[in-house]
Enzyme design. Structure first.
Site, PDB file in Angstrom:
ATOM      1  N   ASN A  47       0.860  -1.185   0.000  1.00  8.26           N
ATOM      2  CA  ASN A  47       0.000   0.000   0.000  1.00  8.26           C
ATOM      3  C   ASN A  47       0.894   1.232   0.000  1.00  8.26           C
ATOM      4  O   ASN A  47       2.047   1.178   0.426  1.00  8.26           O
ATOM      5  CB  ASN A  47      -0.869   0.011   1.269  1.00  8.26           C
ATOM      6  CG  ASN A  47      -1.807   1.198   1.327  1.00  8.26           C
ATOM      7  OD1 ASN A  47      -2.416   1.572   0.318  1.00  8.26           O
ATOM      8  ND2 ASN A  47      -1.930   1.811   2.499  1.00  8.26           N
ATOM      9  N   HIS A  69       0.822   5.197   1.429  1.00  9.21           N
ATOM     10  CA  HIS A  69       0.074   6.032   2.369  1.00  9.21           C
ATOM     11  C   HIS A  69       0.694   7.436   2.394  1.00  9.21           C
ATOM     12  O   HIS A  69       1.915   7.572   2.433  1.00  9.21           O
ATOM     13  CB  HIS A  69       0.121   5.401   3.764  1.00  9.21           C
ATOM     14  CG  HIS A  69      -0.665   6.165   4.775  1.00  9.21           C
ATOM     15  ND1 HIS A  69      -2.041   6.096   4.851  1.00  9.21           N
ATOM     16  CD2 HIS A  69      -0.277   7.063   5.708  1.00  9.21           C
ATOM     17  CE1 HIS A  69      -2.460   6.913   5.814  1.00  9.21           C
ATOM     18  NE2 HIS A  69      -1.408   7.506   6.353  1.00  9.21           N
ATOM     19  N   ASP A  75      -2.714   0.677   8.282  1.00  8.16           N
ATOM     20  CA  ASP A  75      -1.564   1.568   8.074  1.00  8.16           C
ATOM     21  C   ASP A  75      -0.399   1.281   9.015  1.00  8.16           C
ATOM     22  O   ASP A  75       0.345   2.191   9.388  1.00  8.16           O
ATOM     23  CB  ASP A  75      -1.983   3.046   8.217  1.00  8.16           C
ATOM     24  CG  ASP A  75      -3.016   3.457   7.186  1.00  8.16           C
ATOM     25  OD1 ASP A  75      -3.012   2.882   6.081  1.00  8.16           O
ATOM     26  OD2 ASP A  75      -3.832   4.349   7.475  1.00  8.16           O
ATOM     27  N   SER A 132       4.753   6.868   2.365  1.00  7.15           N
ATOM     28  CA  SER A 132       5.357   5.583   2.741  1.00  7.15           C
ATOM     29  C   SER A 132       4.752   4.446   1.924  1.00  7.15           C
ATOM     30  O   SER A 132       3.535   4.373   1.776  1.00  7.15           O
ATOM     31  CB  SER A 132       5.071   5.265   4.219  1.00  7.15           C
ATOM     32  OG  SER A 132       5.401   6.340   5.077  1.00  7.15           O
TER      33      SER A 132
HETATM   34  C1  GAR Z   1      -2.685   8.713  -2.660  1.00  8.75           C
HETATM   35  O1  GAR Z   1      -2.241   9.939  -2.142  1.00  8.75           O
HETATM   36  C2  GAR Z   1      -2.496   7.617  -1.639  1.00  8.75           C
HETATM   37  O2  GAR Z   1      -1.354   7.809  -0.860  1.00  8.75           O
HETATM   38  C3  GAR Z   1      -3.755   7.746  -0.829  1.00  8.75           C
HETATM   39  O3  GAR Z   1      -4.763   8.019  -1.751  1.00  8.75           O
HETATM   40  C4  GAR Z   1      -4.214   8.750  -2.838  1.00  8.75           C
HETATM   41  C5  GAR Z   1      -4.654   8.121  -4.137  1.00  8.75           C
HETATM   42  O4  GAR Z   1      -4.318   8.935  -5.224  1.00  8.75           O
HETATM   43  N1  GAR Z   1      -4.017   6.563  -0.105  1.00  8.75           N
HETATM   44  C6  GAR Z   1      -4.563   6.552   1.103  1.00  8.75           C
HETATM   45  O5  GAR Z   1      -4.892   7.557   1.696  1.00  8.75           O
HETATM   46  C7  GAR Z   1      -4.738   5.175   1.700  1.00  8.75           C
HETATM   47  N2  GAR Z   1      -5.305   5.277   3.015  1.00  8.75           N
HETATM   48  P1  GAR Z   1      -4.370   8.358  -6.706  1.00  8.75           P
HETATM   49  O6  GAR Z   1      -5.754   7.720  -6.894  1.00  8.75           O
HETATM   50  O7  GAR Z   1      -4.212   9.544  -7.577  1.00  8.75           O
HETATM   51  O8  GAR Z   1      -3.273   7.354  -6.869  1.00  8.75           O
END
Ligand code: GAR
Length: 210
Positions: free
Chosen positions: A107, A109, A145, A136
Site C-alpha cells: 500500500n 500512504h 496503516d 510511505s
Molecule cells: C494517494 O495519495 C495515496 O497515498 C492515498 O490516496 C491517494 C490516491 O491517489 N491513499 C490513502 O490515503 C490510503 N489510506 P491516486 O488515486 O491519484 O493514486
C-alpha cells in the site's frame, strides 16, 4: 513476467505511474488487472487506455465487508497475481483478505508512517506545524496503516503550504517511490518477514528506507 493486480478507488495517478513504469520496462512485471470499488473512478479509464483489464466491483452491492471481500478475492484470483498493489483503494480490508495476501500486498500512504495513520494526513501535518511530511510504501497487515514500511520519501513543509500544495508535493513523490518498491518486490529482492521488511535478505530499519 510476474503478475500484478492493482486496486483503486479514484483518480489513479499512482496507477498511472505504475503503468508508465511498465511501459518503460521499469516495473519488473505486468499489471494484469485493475479493480475499482467505485464505478466512475478515473483510474479505470487509465487502465483501459493502457489495454489493461478494468473491473468494477461496487461495494454497495454487497451486504457486508466479508461478502465484498469474498467477491474481490474471486476477481483477483482469476488473474493469478504475484502481487496486489493498493493504489488509493479507500476501503478497510477484512482479516481474511489481508491474511490471504499477507506478504504479497503493498500500500502507499500519504504520510511518514507511523505519523498520521488514517485519513486527512496533509491537514493534520499542517496543523501540527511539522517541517517534514511525505509518503510511505508498506506491506499490508491486519492493523490499518501499520505494516512494515519499505520506502519513504520526505518533502519539506514550507511556511506557505496549504493542504492542496502539500498534497501535490507528496503525490509527486508517491509517483517516484511506488514503482521502485513494486519493482524490488517483483524482482524478488523485497520480502515480508513479519515485523519488518527485508531487502536483499537484510532487515530494513523499522520505518523502511528513505
Ligand atoms: C494517494 O495519495 C495515496 O497515498 C492515498 O490516496 C491517494 C490516491 O491517489 N491513499 C490513502 O490515503 C490510503 N489510506 P491516486 O488515486 O491519484 O493514486
Amino acid at each position: 513476467p510476474p503478475r500484478v493486480v492493482v486496486l483503486i478507488s479514484g483518480n489513479g495517478s499512482n496507477l498511472q505511474a505504475l503503468i508508465d513504469a511498465q511501459e518503460h520496462d521499469r516495473l519488473g512485471g505486468e499489471i494484469v488487472a485493475v479493480v475499482s470499488n467505485v464505478a466512475d473512478a478515473y483510474g479505470l479509464q487509465r487502465a483501459r487506455d493502457a489495454n489493461i483489464d478494468a473491473v468494477v466491483l461496487p461495494h454497495g452491492e454487497y451486504d457486508n465487508r466479508d461478502a465484498y471481500d469474498g467477491a474481490l478475492i474471486k476477481v483477483i484470483e482469476r488473474h493469478e497475481p504475484d502481487l496486489i498493489v493498493l493504489a488509493g483503494f479507500m476501503r478497510i480490508l477484512s482479516q481474511r483478505f489481508v491474511q490471504r495476501y499477507l506478504g504479497r500486498m503493498l500500500n502507499i500512504h500519504p504520510s511518514l508512517l507511523p505519523a498520521y495513520q488514517g485519513l486527512g494526513t496533509h491537514a493534520l501535518a499542517l496543523a501540527d506545524g511539522v517541517s517534514e511530511h511525505g509518503c510511505s510504501v508498506h506491506f499490508v497487515t491486519e492493523e490499518l496503516d501499520s505494516g512494515p514500511v519499505v520506502l519513504q520519501a520526505v518533502v519539506k513543509v514550507a511556511e506557505d503550504d496549504t493542504v492542496d500544495s502539500l498534497k501535490e508535493k507528496v503525490h509527486a513523490r508517491e509517483h517516484l517511490i511506488y514503482p521502485i518498491a513494486v519493482r524490488w518486490f517483483l524482482e524478488g529482492r523485497l520480502q515480508f518477514s513479519g515485523d519488518s521488511a527485508t531487502m536483499d535478505g537484510v532487515a530494513l530499519p523499522p520505518y523502511g528506507m528513505r
